[in-house]
Design an enzyme around this catalytic site. Sequence first.
Site: not given
Length: 201
Positions: A68, A122-123, A126, A154, A175-176, A182, A188
Amino acid sequence: MASDGESAKFCLNLHNYFCPMKQVTYNGLTFEPYITRERIQARIEELAREITAEFAGKKPLFLCVLNGAAPFASELFLNVETDAEITFIRLKSYEGTSSTGTVKEVMGLTEDIAGRPVIVVEDIVDTGNTIRRLVDDLEARNPAQVKIATLLFKPESLRCDVTPDYVGFAIPPKFIIGYGLDLDGLARNLKDIYVLKEAAD
Ligand code: IMP
Ligand code: MG
């Protein structure tokens, strides 16, 4: 001869690519525009300036967590204006091998990070579970320091003791997808970030 379902899917895919800031649909879920590529790029340039100032002369190692974070890490790295290196790792997950559920193993870290400043890229953070385990693993290898750069964060979902140092955007627990993120491997390559559309009341 394509079935109606297949033609519909084909049309949706065409729609996704030719109308980039309209709603998009993947696996029957609808997403709406959330953060444009222009905003993403401008924010990454700001983060890169901060990192450049902080790490000038220290030759940090960027550690991109695949899959990601690939677009974010590339853009960030290209905008950093001091000597730096980049490498890529993946985290392997095992289901059900311990009472906590998923165990993650770092794959592909061949560099010796002892004594070096490391910036994990990192992407999204969470619950923080993934990054916490990774940072623990890295710290056992005696780096000079470990910093965390994440495109998205988040804060309301956080369940671990972890504080990202460079955050692109703090977002609510929704959720994105897009820009590396993805849904079951898809989306992606969307240039912008999209958020899952809430069901109407
Ligand atoms: P964490 O361990 O709970 O912090 O989750 C980290 C991983 O979950 C990320 O690296 C993503 O792969 C995935 N993830 C969490 N939130 C999202 C999201 O909104 N969209 C896509 N993937 C997500
Ligand atoms: Mg990830």
